[in-house]
Write an enzyme that holds these catalytic residues in place. Structure first.
Site, PDB file in Angstrom:
ATOM      1  N   ARG A 143       0.821  -1.215   0.000  1.00  0.00           N
ATOM      2  CA  ARG A 143       0.000   0.000   0.000  1.00  0.00           C
ATOM      3  C   ARG A 143       0.860   1.273   0.000  1.00  0.00           C
ATOM      4  O   ARG A 143       0.527   2.271   0.629  1.00  0.00           O
ATOM      5  CB  ARG A 143      -0.963   0.001   1.199  1.00  0.00           C
ATOM      6  CG  ARG A 143      -2.100  -1.005   1.046  1.00  0.00           C
ATOM      7  CD  ARG A 143      -3.077  -0.917   2.200  1.00  0.00           C
ATOM      8  NE  ARG A 143      -2.449  -1.360   3.440  1.00  0.00           N
ATOM      9  CZ  ARG A 143      -2.891  -1.091   4.657  1.00  0.00           C
ATOM     10  NH1 ARG A 143      -3.985  -0.363   4.796  1.00  0.00           N
ATOM     11  NH2 ARG A 143      -2.271  -1.538   5.729  1.00  0.00           N
TER      12      ARG A 143
ATOM     13  N   LYS B 259      -0.988   4.471  -0.974  1.00  0.00           N
ATOM     14  CA  LYS B 259      -1.858   4.982   0.094  1.00  0.00           C
ATOM     15  C   LYS B 259      -1.061   5.851   1.070  1.00  0.00           C
ATOM     16  O   LYS B 259      -1.443   6.983   1.360  1.00  0.00           O
ATOM     17  CB  LYS B 259      -2.496   3.805   0.832  1.00  0.00           C
ATOM     18  CG  LYS B 259      -3.215   4.186   2.103  1.00  0.00           C
ATOM     19  CD  LYS B 259      -3.495   2.947   2.953  1.00  0.00           C
ATOM     20  CE  LYS B 259      -4.130   3.343   4.273  1.00  0.00           C
ATOM     21  NZ  LYS B 259      -5.477   3.895   4.104  1.00  0.00           N
TER      22      LYS B 259
ATOM     23  N   LYS C 125     -20.148   3.456  -7.093  1.00  0.00           N
ATOM     24  CA  LYS C 125     -19.495   2.183  -7.358  1.00  0.00           C
ATOM     25  C   LYS C 125     -19.239   1.962  -8.852  1.00  0.00           C
ATOM     26  O   LYS C 125     -20.082   2.241  -9.685  1.00  0.00           O
ATOM     27  CB  LYS C 125     -20.362   1.033  -6.825  1.00  0.00           C
ATOM     28  CG  LYS C 125     -20.122   0.773  -5.350  1.00  0.00           C
ATOM     29  CD  LYS C 125     -21.268  -0.017  -4.762  1.00  0.00           C
ATOM     30  CE  LYS C 125     -21.436  -1.338  -5.444  1.00  0.00           C
ATOM     31  NZ  LYS C 125     -20.469  -2.349  -4.987  1.00  0.00           N
TER      32      LYS C 125
ATOM     33  N   ARG D 129      -8.135   4.775   0.114  1.00  0.00           N
ATOM     34  CA  ARG D 129      -8.829   3.801   0.952  1.00  0.00           C
ATOM     35  C   ARG D 129      -8.782   2.400   0.356  1.00  0.00           C
ATOM     36  O   ARG D 129      -9.065   2.222  -0.827  1.00  0.00           O
ATOM     37  CB  ARG D 129     -10.294   4.192   1.124  1.00  0.00           C
ATOM     38  CG  ARG D 129     -10.481   5.346   2.042  1.00  0.00           C
ATOM     39  CD  ARG D 129     -10.484   4.863   3.463  1.00  0.00           C
ATOM     40  NE  ARG D 129     -10.034   5.945   4.321  1.00  0.00           N
ATOM     41  CZ  ARG D 129      -9.889   5.840   5.626  1.00  0.00           C
ATOM     42  NH1 ARG D 129     -10.169   4.693   6.230  1.00  0.00           N
ATOM     43  NH2 ARG D 129      -9.478   6.856   6.336  1.00  0.00           N
TER      44      ARG D 129
ATOM     45  N   GLU E 169     -30.953   5.218   5.711  1.00  0.00           N
ATOM     46  CA  GLU E 169     -30.274   6.508   5.612  1.00  0.00           C
ATOM     47  C   GLU E 169     -31.163   7.464   4.835  1.00  0.00           C
ATOM     48  O   GLU E 169     -31.480   7.220   3.679  1.00  0.00           O
ATOM     49  CB  GLU E 169     -28.942   6.311   4.876  1.00  0.00           C
ATOM     50  CG  GLU E 169     -28.258   7.616   4.540  1.00  0.00           C
ATOM     51  CD  GLU E 169     -26.865   7.419   3.960  1.00  0.00           C
ATOM     52  OE1 GLU E 169     -26.234   6.389   4.235  1.00  0.00           O
ATOM     53  OE2 GLU E 169     -26.425   8.307   3.224  1.00  0.00           O
TER      54      GLU E 169
ATOM     55  N   HIS F 243     -22.164  11.129   8.449  1.00  0.00           N
ATOM     56  CA  HIS F 243     -20.962  11.360   7.648  1.00  0.00           C
ATOM     57  C   HIS F 243     -20.361  12.726   7.948  1.00  0.00           C
ATOM     58  O   HIS F 243     -19.251  13.020   7.547  1.00  0.00           O
ATOM     59  CB  HIS F 243     -21.286  11.296   6.157  1.00  0.00           C
ATOM     60  CG  HIS F 243     -21.833   9.980   5.737  1.00  0.00           C
ATOM     61  ND1 HIS F 243     -23.177   9.757   5.584  1.00  0.00           N
ATOM     62  CD2 HIS F 243     -21.236   8.806   5.470  1.00  0.00           C
ATOM     63  CE1 HIS F 243     -23.364   8.504   5.219  1.00  0.00           C
ATOM     64  NE2 HIS F 243     -22.207   7.910   5.151  1.00  0.00           N
TER      65      HIS F 243
END
Ligand code: ZN
Length: 763
Positions: A16, A19, A121, A524, A674, A703
């Site tokens: 990673r 990242k 997505k 992420r 939600e 959030h």
């Protein structure tokens, strides 16, 4: 000779590295030059990793997201960042991360709702892209320097580079018209820029360009079909050969369209669409390249090389060097290197292949086709031995589990009485006020909790001390909830690292990698657990924690579980049985847990299905089949309880219109969802459907660090009450509170409880 090539390589790095470099740059701890250098180094290493392939992808590397890269490439930046004077990379990160709240960054477990409306997505994967924004007057201009630089870097390294770009139709399809205009009307403006781009790549020495059009595996109406033809017609004169790449699904009714595009080659996903290849063999002109994606780019299992050769050899004989081999899709969706794994069970490890191992498989297939199977006899034998061991392993096959699943009947998914009768019994038992208040499960995962867990994992903290630390956290959240005056309490999930991993670790049939990270968005990553065998539950997983929490209070304590569909959808799953079958096994395990909780006196049980929607197939025509088994699995898990036990479920997304009847069929007594950011409009779906059970529409956007006022919550609930009878409404946040601070949670929940009291007084 069969050409072997790759569609894309994981960019995050085996350790990673990307990242950590990104996060350090964002914090101002390292320079832009450092980050650029790391990027160049990763690209170089990844091209080295792909040595021996005939064509290697270039342009698959990205500092954040390949769709955002495409928006920059095409000069399509949202107005709010246009005119930025600073460095281009910084501007790029502004678009990527601009509007996401601090907490949102943390909330990766939550189905892509991470950065409201901007990220979504990528097809049916767990990768999230930044949604391109369009308006009727959007203009495009070519900014190819980044891609050309990477191409030059590859060429310098002696790599036979194949630039990879997202095709114009997929790019338009994935974007959003901000002014409701017709995106397709932009095609005429977009195509000349693509032509320029292709010419520039040709001039820079590329002979092939891979142009990704995965929307060809989705339903396309006539307008889009025509647009495809028009676009590719315009690319005919460009000086490079185009390989149109499709993946993730089946071409079905788009087969003729794809085969007929005037390009030099077509890549298809031969894992998901093996049958479709047959149709292509007749439809695709003989002079075109047919690239077969024969190695699963979405999963971590070894390929059956012998079976693949049995299938591919006759095709190769028929079409000669016009058959290419590749992974089914970009390897972005699998971890980098299995060899890094030190703790994986040896049996399980011998059945797996990550990106590097998949490329080895590809090389073996290439050798076998070029020189005959004899040339790779040892490799094929080794592969076969591993596959045979897996097929026969008692670790994989548990006859008792198979028998239990085979013995399932629809009866087991049915509650004893209808909702209306159950509701009466539950009301008597729970004795809750109107507008009851609750939370979704987790309370802040403090640094103390994280530290205790990591010390426990590394052995610095013994089991007893760890348990004691977690109990102290549970007690703290129970006390806080009592002080706040919430009606149905939760234990707070302190002991859970992750809502799927926690259960996977305790179930038989699951394995966990150390470095099996897959990019989810930006910096992420997620590390999906590996579901490798028949699932069983050797012991209760949550009962001790929940009963401990219940022992601390007179208020009802809600047991908290993750549902079978969500566990399935957030795991790497078996390829040797249908997903539905694995899901039924998970459902039985969760059912046992539900019944154990009930036996232990827990009378409110929540089963989260945060990822139910994520499993929807790419084609709408296949949705119902998925929903049928997914909902059946939830019903099996949940509905064995007695009438007086109240089942909750929770879903953290905001589109219910198209699946509402399946949601209702789950028959949970209470569903929490939600809603706070949609201003309660998404309750319309529930209203129109006349959803019969209770609903807790989220009134607190977890959030964001903002603290909702009492009045704001009252207003939201009043809007909710216009759509759903007030006596069936709950008051709760949108989702779990694990990413928030106690200092935010307490005032927010305090306002929420005050709002509920105000509402009670008004009815
Ligand atoms: Zn949620």
């Amino acid at each position: 000779m069969t050409t072997i090539h790759n569609l894309g390589f994981p960019r995050i790095g085996a350790k990673r590295e990307l990242k950590f470099a990104l996060e350090s740059y964002w914090k101002g701890e390292s320079s832009r030059e450092d980050l650029q250098a790391l990027g160049a180094q990763l690209r170089q290493r990844h091209w080295e990793n792909q040595a021996g392939l005939d064509l290697v992808p270039v342009g698959d590397f990205s500092f954040y997201d390949q769709v955002l890269d495409t928006s920059f490439l095409l000069g399509n930046l949202p107005e709010r960042v246009q005119g930025f004077q600073g460095d281009e990379l910084d501007n790029y990160f502004r678009v990527a991360r601009g509007r996401s709240a601090q907490g949102a960054e943390e909330h990766s477990a939550c189905c892509g709702g991470v950065a409201a409306g901007e990220m979504t997505k990528w097809f049916d994967t767990n990768y999230h892209y930044i949604v391109p924004e369009f308006k009727a007057d959007t203009q495009f201009t070519l900014h190819a320097s980044r891609l050309l630089e990477q191409l030059a870097q590859a060429q310098e390294q002696g790599v036979h580079a194949k630039p990879v770009i997202i095709g114009p139709l997929t790019y338009l399809a994935l974007g959003k018209a901000k002014d409701e205009s017709n995106k397709l009307a932009l095609l005429d403006r977009l195509l000349p820029v693509y032509v320029q781009l292709l010419e520039a790549l040709a001039e820079a020495g590329a002979d092939w360009v891979q142009i990704d059009e995965p929307i060809l595996v989705t339903e396309l109406d006539d307008e889009w079909q025509q647009a495809f033809k028009k676009a590719y017609e315009q690319f005919k004169p460009v000086g490079v050969k185009l390989l149109v790449a499709t993946y993730f699904g089946q071409l079905l009714e788009n087969t003729a369209l794809a085969a007929g595009l005037p390009v030099a080659g077509l890549h298809v996903d031969a894992i998901n669409d093996r049958d479709g290849v047959d149709a292509l063999l007749t439809l695709l002109a003989k002079d075109k390249v047919l690239s077969l994606g024969v190695i699963n780019g979405r999963n971590i299992w070894k390929t059956d090389l012998t079976a693949t050769l049995d299938w591919v050899e006759p095709i190769a004989r028929q079409r000669g060097d016009r058959v290419w081999l590749a992974p089914s899709c970009s390897l972005l969706h699998v971890p980098v290197d299995l060899e890094s794994e030190q703790n994986l069970d040896a049996d399980v490890k011998s059945w797996l292949a990550f990106a590097l191992q998949k490329l080895d498989e590809l090389r073996i297939l290439g050798q076998a086709l070029a020189h005959g199977r004899e040339a790779v006899k040892a490799e094929l034998a080794e592969n076969l031995a591993a596959l045979t061991a897996r097929r026969q392993s008692p670790r994989v096959h548990n006859p008792a589990v198979k028998a239990a699943v085979a013995g399932l009947s629809a009866e087991q998914g049915k509650r004893k009485s209808e909702y209306a009768q159950r509701a009466v019994k539950q009301a008597q038992f729970l004795n809750l006020p109107a507008f009851p208040t609750t939370t979704i499960g987790s309370f802040p995962q403090t640094t103390d909790i994280r530290r205790a867990r990591s010390e426990f994992k590394t052995g610095r903290l013994d089991e007893n001390s760890y348990q004691a630390a977690m109990r102290a956290e549970i007690e703290r959240s129970v006390r806080e909830q009592e002080k706040l005056g919430l009606d149905v309490l939760v234990h707070g999930e302190a002991e859970r690292n992750d809502m799927v991993e926690y259960f996977g670790e305790q179930l038989e049939g699951y394995a966990f990698s150390q470095f099996g990270w897959v990019q989810s968005y930006g910096s992420r990553c997620v590390k999906p657990p590996i579901l490798f065998g028949d699932i069983s539950r050797p012991h209760a997983m949550t009962v001790e924690w929940i009963t401990y929490a219940q022992s601390l209070t007179q208020k009802p304590m809600k047991g908290m579980l993750t549902g079978p569909v969500t566990i399935l959808n957030w795991s790497f799953v078996r390829d040797d049985q249908p997903r539905a079958e694995s899901c039924r096994q998970l459902a039985l395990a969760i059912r046992e847990e539900v019944l154990d909780l009930e036996k232990a006196g827990v009378r409110v049980i929540q089963i989260d299905e945060a990822a139910l929607r994520e499993g929807l197939p790419l084609r709408q025509s296949q949705w119902q089949r998925y929903l049928d088994w997914a909902v059946e699995c939830f019903r099996i898990a949940a509905n064995g309880v007695s009438d007086a036990t109240q089942i909750h479920t929770h879903m953290c997304y905001s589109e219910f219109n198209d699946i509402i009847s399946s949601i209702a069929h789950m028959d949970a007594d209470v569903i929490t969802i939600e809603t706070s950011r949609s201003d309660m409009e998404l309750l319309d779906a529930f209203e129109h459907f006349q959803y019969p059970n209770q609903i807790g529409p989220g009134v607190y956007d977890i959030h964001s660090p903002n603290i909702p006022s009492e009045q704001h919550i009252v207003n939201l609930m009043k809007k909710a009450a216009e759509r759903v009878p007030a006596d069936r409404l709950w008051v709760n946040p949108d989702c779990g509170l694990k990413t928030r601070q106690w200092a935010e949670v307490i005032p927010a929940l305090s306002n929420m409880v005050a709002a509920a009291k105000t509402l009670r007084a008004s009815v």
